[in-house]
Design an enzyme around this catalytic site. Structure first.
Site, short mmCIF file in Angstrom:
data_model
loop_
_atom_site.label_atom_id
_atom_site.label_comp_id
_atom_site.label_asym_id
_atom_site.label_seq_id
_atom_site.Cartn_x
_atom_site.Cartn_y
_atom_site.Cartn_z
N ASP A 121 0.87 -1.17 0.00
CA ASP A 121 0.00 0.00 0.00
C ASP A 121 0.91 1.23 0.00
OD1 ASP A 121 -2.17 1.59 0.15
OD2 ASP A 121 -2.76 1.01 2.17
N ASP B 115 -7.99 -7.13 0.27
CA ASP B 115 -7.21 -7.20 1.51
C ASP B 115 -8.06 -6.59 2.59
OD1 ASP B 115 -6.64 -4.26 0.69
OD2 ASP B 115 -5.87 -4.42 2.72
#
Lengths: 376, 376
Positions: A92, A271
């Site tokens: 991320d 996720d």
């Protein structure tokens, strides 16, 4: 990175596919366990492989940049070498984290000035340096630096924020294209669709993102407090525009029901911290429904956690023992529940894939959603 | 329970032996990982077997009696069935724990009234009910209910306390002999030598304990703050009296150096929270010496934790990664360090055994003590 679409469902937008990276293959739809600081909390790397059958895990740029820091990761030869996980990793971009700092960050065209939540030290993330940082971390899939607007968010803020994300994306892509990986394998950049819960903004953003022609695309800014129906509506708009031949990643989502619905709407990658965070609090997702192991009813239930899964942990420890461990705040309780919940999430997406391939995804999904979300 | 003495060292009182229980064999000298509440903190049962090669683990009567409670353990069919550990278990009697409650317990001839540290509820432990409780828990080796006097402790207190422990022991043995195991396998009772750091009291206590003719004998009340030299002196007196043909268990000891010295003085069994508690704080015992993984020097040391051990965990994760995990308070840091330290302790006693069998225990011990206790 390569993506092959194997099968498309007839009754929904669900698809089964395969992503190939230099660290191995990922069969989609897929769930990616969250390993924020380079570790999936409470879970050994061998357990990720053997019990959970994880194919790819997440890391977080913000956290890894602060600790252990880039010098240490670079010295190790990248995150894979540092933490010993030799299958694919996605990082991320850190955008979500720095925006959640609220009181200690300032957004400008240049990027985001923020103070570390650990020691208050001052830092600046820009689209360019976030690409550089992710080059050092060395994930197989890296994310563009975006602004994730809060919910609720007025139209004007959402529109301006979306345009900022788009301008930042152009800078990300420029820097990404000017640089290359540090460790001899390739990395792919995923841009992120924003636009809050406004259909026209989501449409505009998806069109802009699709035009960038990257290896895969992500959908951000959902599951931030809006009703699930709004999320599904946005997803339908966005997935209708994002190219079919590239994987679609819905960031930070969600419950088993959210995931099945998002798969039906044509999403491939997920996720969420839910399976591990809820595990530590004693909430178990099982093939029969949801268990709050803290409830008294489980204290003398000596049956194993879940015979519907194949992994050793879910078939070894009893519910009564796990309840005891969680009640006593024993580390092993968090460990067992984390392995179990992640194994369940991987089982769930694996089952979805099998039913897409078998052609009966939609009836299976409708049946399972009810079953999996009931409280036992 | 059976004990066979295989070899006696020529230059010291060290011995190698074998204990046989209904749950399997234990090769001595042995270290027993502490699993207070029915779990060795941070370690899966399969890791205890595969990585650590534990042959027997401890449970604690006080903690298990309070949580999960006897009904739950009995319902499971005993602690082995409850926690899934099918090798031998030893339970501490709870004496040490209730005495450490200080402000919330009252000792009398009958036993000890105490308040639970969890909810303040009132309880009474007597020699008789502690036997009954340990019958329900179902450990292979159970401990007599004793008073562990504090250190320092004046002579009069130590003497009176020792006599109380002896009177309680007679009551323990009577109850133990009148009852039998609940689950179809046999249990052995170990009485405990007390007497603080007074040689004549230790001598008197060891003689009294030896006369009871139980399957094994324990030495309590050491490593409670006294100098190590005093502990060794007491151990020499006591081990000179306790029968050779029965195992000798030194309770709650200690550092690697303490254990090697106590083995040289004829001790066979050990337990201590040090390897797991220190692990959680980042202190590692290795085959090269002691590491404080929090020190900056380890942050870019990418070598694995300890190639001197054979287990996978010590040979998989790097020092740099473990330092990062411990620094960030990540669960996995505690898990890795706990497995490593326990594997080290089992390696240590295993090596001691091999060198006793090979006839070179004393020179090996002298060399290793220096090496293992140096700070790296």
């Amino acid at each position: 990175m390569k993506f092959e679409l194997s099968t498309k469902d007839q009754e929904s937008a669900a698809r089964a596919g395969k992503i190939t990276t230099d660290h191995g293959e990922i069969l989609t739809p897929i769930f990616m366990p969250v390993g924020t600081a380079g570790t999936v909390k409470g879970v050994h790397q061998r357990e990720l492989k053997k019990d959970i059958e994880a194919q790819i895990i997440l890391g977080n740029t913000y956290h890894l940049y602060l600790r252990p820091g880039l010098d240490i990761i670079k010295g190790a030869g990248g995150l894979h070498k540092f933490n010993g996980w030799d299958r694919p990793i996605l990082t991320d971009s850190g955008g979500y984290q720095v925006f959640s700092l609220k009181e200690i960050r300032k957004i400008s065209e240049e990027g985001v000035h923020f103070n570390s939540h650990i020691d208050g030290s001052k830092h600046l993330f820009t689209p360019e340096n976030v690409m550089d940082i992710q080059r050092v971390i060395g994930a197989d899939i890296i994310m563009a630096f975006d602004e994730c607007p809060p919910y609720p968010c007025d139209y004007e803020y959402a529109e301006n924020s979306m345009h900022l994300t788009h301008r930042w994306l152009k800078r990300c892509i420029k820097r990404f294209d000017e640089t290359e990986g540090n460790y001899g394998y390739s990395q792919a950049l995923f841009p992120i669709v924003q636009g809050s819960v406004y259909k026209d903004l989501r449409k505009a953003s998806a069109e802009f993102i699709a035009e960038q022609n990257q290896a895969g695309n992500a959908i951000g800014g959902l599951s931030v407090g809006e009703p699930a129906e709004d999320m599904y509506e946005m997803l339908e708009v966005v997935n209708g525009i994002l190219p079919e031949e590239k994987p679609r990643y819905l960031m930070g989502v969600g419950t088993p029901a959210n995931i099945l619905e998002a798969i039906a709407l044509g999403t491939d990658m997920f996720d969420c911290v839910m399976p591990t965070r809820n595990a530590r609090n004693g909430m178990l997702f099982t093939t029969e429904g949801i268990i709050n192991i803290r409830n008294k009813k489980w204290e003398d239930d000596y049956s194993v956690i879940d015979t519907g899964l194949k992994n050793e942990v879910s078939n070894f420890y009893s519910k009564a023992y796990l309840k005891h461990l969680i009640k006593c705040n024993e580390l092993l309780g968090a460990q067992i529940a984390s392995i179990h919940n992640l194994a369940f999430y991987l089982w769930l997406v694996g089952q979805a894939r099998e039913h897409i391939l078998a052609g009966d995804f939609t009836p299976w999904k409708n049946k399972m959603t009810k079953k999996l979300m009931q409280r036992l």
